[in-house]
Design a protein around this motif. Structure first.
Motif, short mmCIF file in Angstrom:
data_model
loop_
_atom_site.label_atom_id
_atom_site.label_comp_id
_atom_site.label_asym_id
_atom_site.label_seq_id
_atom_site.Cartn_x
_atom_site.Cartn_y
_atom_site.Cartn_z
N MET A 1 0.81 -1.20 0.00
CA MET A 1 0.00 0.00 0.00
C MET A 1 0.85 1.26 0.00
SD MET A 1 -3.13 -0.54 2.53
CE MET A 1 -4.61 -1.20 1.92
N LYS A 2 2.02 1.15 0.55
CA LYS A 2 2.89 2.31 0.61
C LYS A 2 3.29 2.77 -0.79
CE LYS A 2 5.60 1.92 3.99
NZ LYS A 2 6.69 1.56 4.87
N GLU A 3 3.59 1.81 -1.65
CA GLU A 3 3.98 2.15 -3.02
C GLU A 3 2.82 2.75 -3.81
OE1 GLU A 3 7.03 2.12 -4.36
OE2 GLU A 3 7.70 1.60 -2.36
N GLN A 4 1.63 2.19 -3.63
CA GLN A 4 0.47 2.75 -4.31
C GLN A 4 0.19 4.17 -3.83
OE1 GLN A 4 0.43 -0.31 -2.90
NE2 GLN A 4 -0.47 -1.77 -4.31
N GLY A 5 0.39 4.44 -2.55
CA GLY A 5 0.23 5.79 -2.04
C GLY A 5 1.22 6.76 -2.67
N LYS A 6 2.45 6.30 -2.87
CA LYS A 6 3.45 7.15 -3.52
C LYS A 6 3.07 7.42 -4.98
CE LYS A 6 7.33 5.63 -0.70
NZ LYS A 6 8.58 4.85 -0.69
N ILE A 7 2.53 6.41 -5.64
CA ILE A 7 2.10 6.58 -7.03
C ILE A 7 1.00 7.63 -7.12
CG2 ILE A 7 0.90 5.45 -8.94
CD1 ILE A 7 2.48 2.89 -8.19
N PHE A 8 0.00 7.53 -6.24
CA PHE A 8 -1.08 8.50 -6.28
C PHE A 8 -0.60 9.88 -5.84
CE2 PHE A 8 -4.04 4.98 -6.70
CZ PHE A 8 -4.98 5.55 -7.55
N GLY A 9 0.39 9.95 -4.94
CA GLY A 9 0.96 11.24 -4.56
C GLY A 9 1.65 11.91 -5.74
N GLY A 10 2.43 11.14 -6.49
CA GLY A 10 3.08 11.68 -7.69
C GLY A 10 2.07 12.08 -8.75
N LEU A 11 1.02 11.27 -8.91
CA LEU A 11 -0.02 11.60 -9.87
C LEU A 11 -0.75 12.89 -9.48
CD1 LEU A 11 -1.63 10.73 -12.38
CD2 LEU A 11 -3.13 9.45 -10.85
N LEU A 35 -10.00 19.53 -13.29
CA LEU A 35 -8.63 19.12 -12.99
C LEU A 35 -8.30 19.31 -11.51
CD1 LEU A 35 -6.81 20.40 -16.17
CD2 LEU A 35 -6.95 18.03 -15.38
N PHE A 36 -8.76 20.39 -10.90
CA PHE A 36 -8.52 20.57 -9.47
C PHE A 36 -9.28 19.54 -8.64
CE2 PHE A 36 -6.89 24.86 -10.48
CZ PHE A 36 -5.72 24.79 -9.74
N LEU A 37 -10.47 19.15 -9.09
CA LEU A 37 -11.20 18.08 -8.40
C LEU A 37 -10.47 16.74 -8.54
CD1 LEU A 37 -14.90 19.00 -9.24
CD2 LEU A 37 -13.75 19.17 -7.03
N ALA A 38 -9.92 16.48 -9.72
CA ALA A 38 -9.13 15.26 -9.91
C ALA A 38 -7.90 15.27 -9.00
CB ALA A 38 -8.72 15.11 -11.36
N PHE A 39 -7.28 16.43 -8.84
CA PHE A 39 -6.16 16.57 -7.91
C PHE A 39 -6.61 16.24 -6.49
CE2 PHE A 39 -4.45 19.63 -4.78
CZ PHE A 39 -3.19 19.08 -4.62
N GLY A 40 -7.75 16.78 -6.09
CA GLY A 40 -8.26 16.49 -4.75
C GLY A 40 -8.54 15.02 -4.53
N LEU A 41 -9.11 14.35 -5.54
CA LEU A 41 -9.39 12.92 -5.41
C LEU A 41 -8.10 12.11 -5.29
CD1 LEU A 41 -12.33 12.52 -7.94
CD2 LEU A 41 -12.44 12.38 -5.46
N CYS A 42 -7.08 12.48 -6.06
CA CYS A 42 -5.80 11.77 -5.98
C CYS A 42 -5.15 11.97 -4.61
CB CYS A 42 -4.86 12.23 -7.08
SG CYS A 42 -5.26 11.53 -8.68
N ILE A 43 -5.28 13.18 -4.05
CA ILE A 43 -4.73 13.43 -2.72
C ILE A 43 -5.46 12.59 -1.67
CG2 ILE A 43 -4.71 15.21 -0.89
CD1 ILE A 43 -2.35 15.43 -2.64
N PHE A 44 -6.80 12.49 -1.79
CA PHE A 44 -7.57 11.67 -0.87
C PHE A 44 -7.10 10.22 -0.91
CE2 PHE A 44 -11.48 14.59 -1.11
CZ PHE A 44 -11.06 15.30 0.00
N ILE A 45 -6.94 9.69 -2.10
CA ILE A 45 -6.53 8.28 -2.24
C ILE A 45 -5.12 8.09 -1.73
CG2 ILE A 45 -6.08 6.44 -3.91
CD1 ILE A 45 -8.38 7.61 -5.58
N ALA A 46 -4.21 9.02 -2.04
CA ALA A 46 -2.83 8.91 -1.55
C ALA A 46 -2.79 8.97 -0.03
CB ALA A 46 -1.97 10.02 -2.15
N TYR A 48 -5.25 8.17 2.08
CA TYR A 48 -5.84 6.95 2.61
C TYR A 48 -4.87 5.78 2.54
CZ TYR A 48 -8.55 2.72 2.92
OH TYR A 48 -8.98 1.47 3.25
N LEU A 49 -4.22 5.61 1.40
CA LEU A 49 -3.29 4.49 1.25
C LEU A 49 -2.09 4.65 2.17
CD1 LEU A 49 -3.41 3.98 -2.60
CD2 LEU A 49 -4.31 2.46 -0.85
N GLY A 50 -1.56 5.86 2.30
CA GLY A 50 -0.44 6.07 3.22
C GLY A 50 -0.84 5.88 4.67
N PHE A 51 -2.04 6.34 5.02
CA PHE A 51 -2.55 6.20 6.39
C PHE A 51 -2.79 4.74 6.73
CE2 PHE A 51 -6.09 6.27 9.43
CZ PHE A 51 -5.56 7.10 10.41
N THR A 52 -3.35 3.99 5.79
CA THR A 52 -3.65 2.58 6.02
C THR A 52 -2.37 1.75 6.03
OG1 THR A 52 -5.76 2.92 4.92
CG2 THR A 52 -5.06 0.66 5.22
#
Length: 132
Positions: A1-11, A35-46, A48-52
């Motif tokens: 999950m850590k790697e997926q969080g990094k991927i979404f952070g970079g995205l 585009l700003f909403l897509a940025f917000g969604l990627c931050i949420f997912i990043a 969540y994955l980092g927190f989990t």
């Protein structure tokens, strides 16, 4: 999950850069907002994955020396015979048709969505699937 969080952070950083560039160049509100909403969604997912990832065991995806077979086994419980997603899909499609043809279609779609959602949530608390 850590790697997926990094991927979404970079995205999310990439999407933020694209949103700023697009907003300054085009001066168009709808695309910039999307585009700003897509940025917000990627931050949420990043987030969540980092927190989990800090709270669960390290999976094989985070270990560079892991084999594919290290992540084999049960991945979770998935309801095998549920009809509720079909009702949710039908109700959602009817709701989106309501946006096109008229908001009056929500009078039929909302009860379908609510009954299907209720049935899906409480599927294993009643009837033949009830857990003992």
């Amino acid at each position: 999950m850590k790697e997926q969080g990094k991927i979404f952070g970079g995205l999310s950083i990439f999407i933020l850069a694209v949103a700023i560039t697009y907003g300054l160049w085009s001066k168009e509100a709808a695309g910039t907002t999307a585009l700003f909403l897509a940025f917000g969604l990627c931050i949420f997912i990043a987030f969540y994955l980092g927190f989990t990832a800090r709270r669960v065991d390290t999976g094989a995806g985070d270990n560079p020396e892991a084999e594919v077979s290290d992540d084999a086994g049960e991945q979770g419980f998935f309801s095998p015979h549920s009809w509720q997603p079909l009702g949710l899909g039908f109700g959602g499609a009817l709701a989106f048709l309501g946006v096109i043809f008229g908001w009056w279609l929500l009078y039929w779609s909302l009860p379908i969505i609510l009954v299907s959602l209720w049935g899906w949530v409480f599927e294993y608390y009643r009837g033949e699937n009830q857990n003992q």
